[in-house]
Design a protein around this motif. Sequence first.
Motif, PDB file in Angstrom:
ATOM      1  N   UNK A  84       0.842  -1.207   0.000  1.00  0.00           N
ATOM      2  CA  UNK A  84       0.000   0.000   0.000  1.00  0.00           C
ATOM      3  C   UNK A  84       0.872   1.250   0.000  1.00  0.00           C
ATOM      4  N   UNK A  85       1.923   1.237   0.803  1.00  0.00           N
ATOM      5  CA  UNK A  85       2.828   2.389   0.857  1.00  0.00           C
ATOM      6  C   UNK A  85       3.475   2.665  -0.498  1.00  0.00           C
ATOM      7  N   UNK A  86       3.632   1.617  -1.313  1.00  0.00           N
ATOM      8  CA  UNK A  86       4.298   1.766  -2.617  1.00  0.00           C
ATOM      9  C   UNK A  86       3.356   2.250  -3.719  1.00  0.00           C
ATOM     10  N   UNK A  87       2.041   2.298  -3.436  1.00  0.00           N
ATOM     11  CA  UNK A  87       1.102   2.751  -4.468  1.00  0.00           C
ATOM     12  C   UNK A  87       1.320   4.230  -4.770  1.00  0.00           C
ATOM     13  N   UNK A  88       1.591   4.593  -6.019  1.00  0.00           N
ATOM     14  CA  UNK A  88       1.728   6.028  -6.399  1.00  0.00           C
ATOM     15  C   UNK A  88       0.593   6.520  -7.244  1.00  0.00           C
ATOM     16  N   UNK A  89      -0.303   5.669  -7.685  1.00  0.00           N
ATOM     17  CA  UNK A  89      -1.435   6.100  -8.499  1.00  0.00           C
ATOM     18  C   UNK A  89      -2.667   5.268  -8.141  1.00  0.00           C
ATOM     19  N   UNK A  90      -3.789   5.739  -8.673  1.00  0.00           N
ATOM     20  CA  UNK A  90      -5.067   5.077  -8.383  1.00  0.00           C
ATOM     21  C   UNK A  90      -5.017   3.603  -8.797  1.00  0.00           C
ATOM     22  N   UNK A  91      -5.203   2.662  -7.855  1.00  0.00           N
ATOM     23  CA  UNK A  91      -5.245   1.258  -8.231  1.00  0.00           C
ATOM     24  C   UNK A  91      -6.634   0.861  -8.733  1.00  0.00           C
ATOM     25  N   UNK A  92      -6.768  -0.365  -9.181  1.00  0.00           N
ATOM     26  CA  UNK A  92      -8.089  -0.885  -9.545  1.00  0.00           C
ATOM     27  C   UNK A  92      -9.026  -0.722  -8.354  1.00  0.00           C
ATOM     28  N   UNK A  93     -10.291  -0.483  -8.631  1.00  0.00           N
ATOM     29  CA  UNK A  93     -11.251  -0.190  -7.562  1.00  0.00           C
ATOM     30  C   UNK A  93     -11.330  -1.295  -6.519  1.00  0.00           C
ATOM     31  N   UNK A  99      -3.385   5.448  10.214  1.00  0.00           N
ATOM     32  CA  UNK A  99      -3.930   6.734   9.788  1.00  0.00           C
ATOM     33  C   UNK A  99      -3.220   7.277   8.555  1.00  0.00           C
ATOM     34  N   UNK A 100      -1.899   7.134   8.503  1.00  0.00           N
ATOM     35  CA  UNK A 100      -1.154   7.694   7.378  1.00  0.00           C
ATOM     36  C   UNK A 100      -1.504   6.979   6.078  1.00  0.00           C
ATOM     37  N   UNK A 101      -1.536   5.657   6.098  1.00  0.00           N
ATOM     38  CA  UNK A 101      -1.854   4.915   4.880  1.00  0.00           C
ATOM     39  C   UNK A 101      -3.321   5.106   4.484  1.00  0.00           C
ATOM     40  N   UNK A 102      -4.215   5.225   5.465  1.00  0.00           N
ATOM     41  CA  UNK A 102      -5.611   5.503   5.130  1.00  0.00           C
ATOM     42  C   UNK A 102      -5.744   6.858   4.447  1.00  0.00           C
ATOM     43  N   UNK A 103      -5.022   7.844   4.935  1.00  0.00           N
ATOM     44  CA  UNK A 103      -5.070   9.161   4.299  1.00  0.00           C
ATOM     45  C   UNK A 103      -4.535   9.085   2.875  1.00  0.00           C
ATOM     46  N   UNK A 104      -3.497   8.277   2.673  1.00  0.00           N
ATOM     47  CA  UNK A 104      -2.925   8.106   1.334  1.00  0.00           C
ATOM     48  C   UNK A 104      -3.966   7.539   0.371  1.00  0.00           C
ATOM     49  N   UNK A 105      -4.704   6.506   0.809  1.00  0.00           N
ATOM     50  CA  UNK A 105      -5.713   5.906  -0.057  1.00  0.00           C
ATOM     51  C   UNK A 105      -6.972   6.763  -0.151  1.00  0.00           C
ATOM     52  N   UNK A 106      -7.244   7.532   0.886  1.00  0.00           N
ATOM     53  CA  UNK A 106      -8.444   8.352   0.894  1.00  0.00           C
ATOM     54  C   UNK A 106      -8.490   9.357  -0.247  1.00  0.00           C
ATOM     55  N   UNK A 107      -7.334   9.773  -0.725  1.00  0.00           N
ATOM     56  CA  UNK A 107      -7.328  10.751  -1.824  1.00  0.00           C
ATOM     57  C   UNK A 107      -7.828  10.149  -3.131  1.00  0.00           C
ATOM     58  N   UNK A 108      -7.896   8.802  -3.193  1.00  0.00           N
ATOM     59  CA  UNK A 108      -8.408   8.151  -4.405  1.00  0.00           C
ATOM     60  C   UNK A 108      -9.924   7.926  -4.354  1.00  0.00           C
ATOM     61  N   UNK A 109     -10.541   8.183  -3.212  1.00  0.00           N
ATOM     62  CA  UNK A 109     -11.977   7.940  -3.063  1.00  0.00           C
ATOM     63  C   UNK A 109     -12.731   9.232  -3.346  1.00  0.00           C
ATOM     64  N   UNK A 110     -13.604   9.243  -4.359  1.00  0.00           N
ATOM     65  CA  UNK A 110     -14.338  10.466  -4.669  1.00  0.00           C
ATOM     66  C   UNK A 110     -15.338  10.820  -3.572  1.00  0.00           C
TER      67      UNK A 110
END
Length: 279
Positions: A157-166, A182-193
């Motif tokens: 998850x930490x290595x994801x730099x772009x929107x992954x498959x849904x 919290x940090x990784x959730x915030x990272x993924x949260x930016x991909x959720x509309x």
Amino acid sequence: MDTNKAKSFMATHARILDRHRFRVLMGEGDPAATLAALEAYRNPDGGYGWGLEPDLRAGESQPGGALHAFEVFEDVPSPRALELCDWLASVTLPDGGLPFALPVSDPAGCAPWWASADPTVSSLQITSIVAATAHRVPAVAGHPWLARATEYCRSAIAALDEMPHSLVLSFAVRFLDTVGDADLLAKLGRFIPADGRVHVAGGTEEEYVRPLDFAPYPDGPARALLDPAVVRADLDRLAGLQQDDGGWPVEYAGFSAQSPLEWRGMLTINAIKILRRNR
């Protein structure tokens, strides 16, 4: 939701395992009978196959089967959960991840993504959801496989730099919702509309990952990624999906005549669990 209609649907249409699971959910079931029904899907190696994952009909033990076995163990504790972790450790790849699927001897009735998966490559999609579900089974908390899988998921998850498959996104969020980060959730949260809906690439036109797929329960940190009004609307949508026959529908394509009915039993259990937990 109408649980009496759901009860009638399960008696009429669901497979034996899910009928027992439903009765346990309703406080009427026999845990031993539920585990006995699950045993029919178990292989001598300690894993699960035989269509426990409805779109993967082959007999071999598979990570997808492990996911659904852990769903049972979450509600009905069993020593088999530790044995399942032992099997998962035996098929884990060197980086700590699980392959999306292991080789399938007979692809009849199997979705193509299961039958054609590369068994030499780790999949964040399957590892994250299997690990997330295992984390909800207290008996396996100290198992070495779960520690390895958890570390793999955090690193991937930490290595994801772009929107992954849904589906990767939703399962990774579910994993973090369970283990907390919290940090990784915030990272993924930016991909959720803002509306919490992400179309499933390769699925049907109406197939979406939705808010409750990211954060089904109110007590997890992933709920902070979603507007409360969006969650309420999705709860209303989920309750409104109950069909006249009492069950919940399948919103994605099936790959055998049997799988849609099997999915409907599983989805009915899942919908009732989510709606009850969000009261």
